[in-house]
Design a protein around this motif. Structure first.
Motif, PDB file in Angstrom:
ATOM      1  N   THR A  27       0.846  -1.190   0.000  1.00 55.84           N
ATOM      2  CA  THR A  27       0.000   0.000   0.000  1.00 55.84           C
ATOM      3  C   THR A  27       0.886   1.246   0.000  1.00 55.84           C
ATOM      4  O   THR A  27       2.007   1.215   0.521  1.00 55.84           O
ATOM      5  N   PRO A  28       0.401   2.356  -0.538  1.00 56.58           N
ATOM      6  CA  PRO A  28       1.168   3.604  -0.476  1.00 56.58           C
ATOM      7  C   PRO A  28       1.437   4.065   0.952  1.00 56.58           C
ATOM      8  O   PRO A  28       2.462   4.687   1.223  1.00 56.58           O
ATOM      9  N   ALA A  29       0.507   3.731   1.869  1.00 58.47           N
ATOM     10  CA  ALA A  29       0.689   4.130   3.264  1.00 58.47           C
ATOM     11  C   ALA A  29       1.920   3.467   3.879  1.00 58.47           C
ATOM     12  O   ALA A  29       2.631   4.071   4.700  1.00 58.47           O
ATOM     13  N   GLU A  30       2.208   2.238   3.467  1.00 62.41           N
ATOM     14  CA  GLU A  30       3.379   1.532   3.992  1.00 62.41           C
ATOM     15  C   GLU A  30       4.671   2.189   3.509  1.00 62.41           C
ATOM     16  O   GLU A  30       5.617   2.367   4.287  1.00 62.41           O
ATOM     17  N   GLN A  31       4.709   2.577   2.245  1.00 63.53           N
ATOM     18  CA  GLN A  31       5.882   3.272   1.726  1.00 63.53           C
ATOM     19  C   GLN A  31       6.051   4.642   2.385  1.00 63.53           C
ATOM     20  O   GLN A  31       7.166   5.058   2.693  1.00 63.53           O
ATOM     21  N   LEU A  32       4.931   5.314   2.624  1.00 64.02           N
ATOM     22  CA  LEU A  32       4.980   6.609   3.313  1.00 64.02           C
ATOM     23  C   LEU A  32       5.563   6.460   4.708  1.00 64.02           C
ATOM     24  O   LEU A  32       6.397   7.265   5.139  1.00 64.02           O
ATOM     25  N   GLN A  33       5.171   5.403   5.417  1.00 65.48           N
ATOM     26  CA  GLN A  33       5.680   5.168   6.763  1.00 65.48           C
ATOM     27  C   GLN A  33       7.177   4.904   6.755  1.00 65.48           C
ATOM     28  O   GLN A  33       7.925   5.403   7.619  1.00 65.48           O
ATOM     29  N   GLN A  34       7.645   4.160   5.770  1.00 68.00           N
ATOM     30  CA  GLN A  34       9.081   3.883   5.664  1.00 68.00           C
ATOM     31  C   GLN A  34       9.879   5.160   5.405  1.00 68.00           C
ATOM     32  O   GLN A  34      10.965   5.362   5.963  1.00 68.00           O
TER      33      GLN A  34
END
Length: 274
Positions: A27-34
């Motif tokens: 998900t884009p949210a996972e990449q944002l968190q990283q």
């Protein structure tokens, strides 16, 4: 980071950034968190490495990371502003930085970001001077910026005085010295040094205690040339990207066309042999 080996840490940080940018997350949210975690952990490296202030500007001003700061961690702007102000070689990034500060101002503000906003957006020099005094106490209590207080104050004064001189025609050195929170004698020497370093077209009148700025305006045609200088290159890049997206099978067609003459030659050779 734990061993304090900042050279190796910087190399690993750049590799990690590349990995996060190229990895396809669920998900884009996972990449944002990283990316958020990378921004926070990178502060240990950037503010301890000799060339870290260049690295933090180059990384944090990338489009993906500007978007990350705006959406998930606007407080990181304090460190980006501090890196730009303390590194005059990156002063050309100030315009983009001001836009980012304006976009995030409704979510986050501190004396460091408010100083830039007061100086470059509102041109309120009294407020900018007041915020600069607040910045000193804020930076002294910041874990990453406590060792950069003197550099920040010195360079912030440079930016404040430069903007002040460029929009005024006649400058009272005492008034400017007061805004810079300096002694009159030190302030006059500092202003003269500023004019020499920034190559301003100005004359210093020590009897009157003033600086007279000679107005210099670029012709309209020169302004148009400067603003449209990169349009040709950008247009070529856009055209090439459009061609690639609109003709994804172009290379395959070229390969097939290259194969057809070879096949025809083989047939002619077979017929001749028969």
């Amino acid at each position: 980071i734990l061993l304090g080996n900042w050279e190796v840490g910087l190399g690993d940080l750049l590799k990690l950034r590349e990995t996060i940018d190229k990895t396809h997350f669920k998900t884009p949210a996972e990449q944002l968190q990283q990316r958020v975690w990378l921004l926070h952990w990178s502060l240990f490296v950037f503010f301890n490495h000799p060339k870290g202030r260049d690295g933090i500007v180059e990384t944090f001003m990338l489009p993906h990371y500007v978007s990350t700061i705006q959406n998930a961690c606007p407080w990181i702007l304090r460190y980006l502003v501090a890196a730009v102000i303390t590194n005059r070689r990156k002063r050309n990034m100030m315009q983009d930085l001001v836009k980012t500060i304006q976009q995030v101002s409704y979510m986050y503000q501190d004396p460091v970001t408010e100083f830039v906003e007061a100086l470059y957006v509102d041109f309120d020099f009294d407020r900018a001077a007041a915020k600069l005094e607040e910045c000193e106490s804020v930076l002294e209590n910041d874990f990453f910026l406590t060792h950069a207080v003197d550099d920040f104050v010195e360079n912030a004064r440079f930016f404040l005085a430069e903007v002040y001189c460029r929009i005024h025609k006649r400058i009272d050195m005492k008034a400017l010295t007061t805004r810079l929170n300096m002694k009159p004698e030190d302030g006059e020497k500092w202003i003269v040094k500023l004019i020499r370093e920034s190559r301003m077209d100005a004359k210093v009148d020590f009897k009157e205690g003033t600086v007279i700025m000679n107005s210099s305006y670029n012709p309209v045609y020169q302004q148009v040339i400067e603003r449209t200088r990169n349009l040709v290159f950008r247009t070529q890049v856009m055209n090439s990207s459009i061609d690639k997206n609109s003709n994804p099978n172009k290379k395959d067609d070229a390969k097939q066309k290259g194969k057809q003459p070879r096949a025809a030659k083989r047939q002619e050779t077979a017929v001749a042999a028969q």
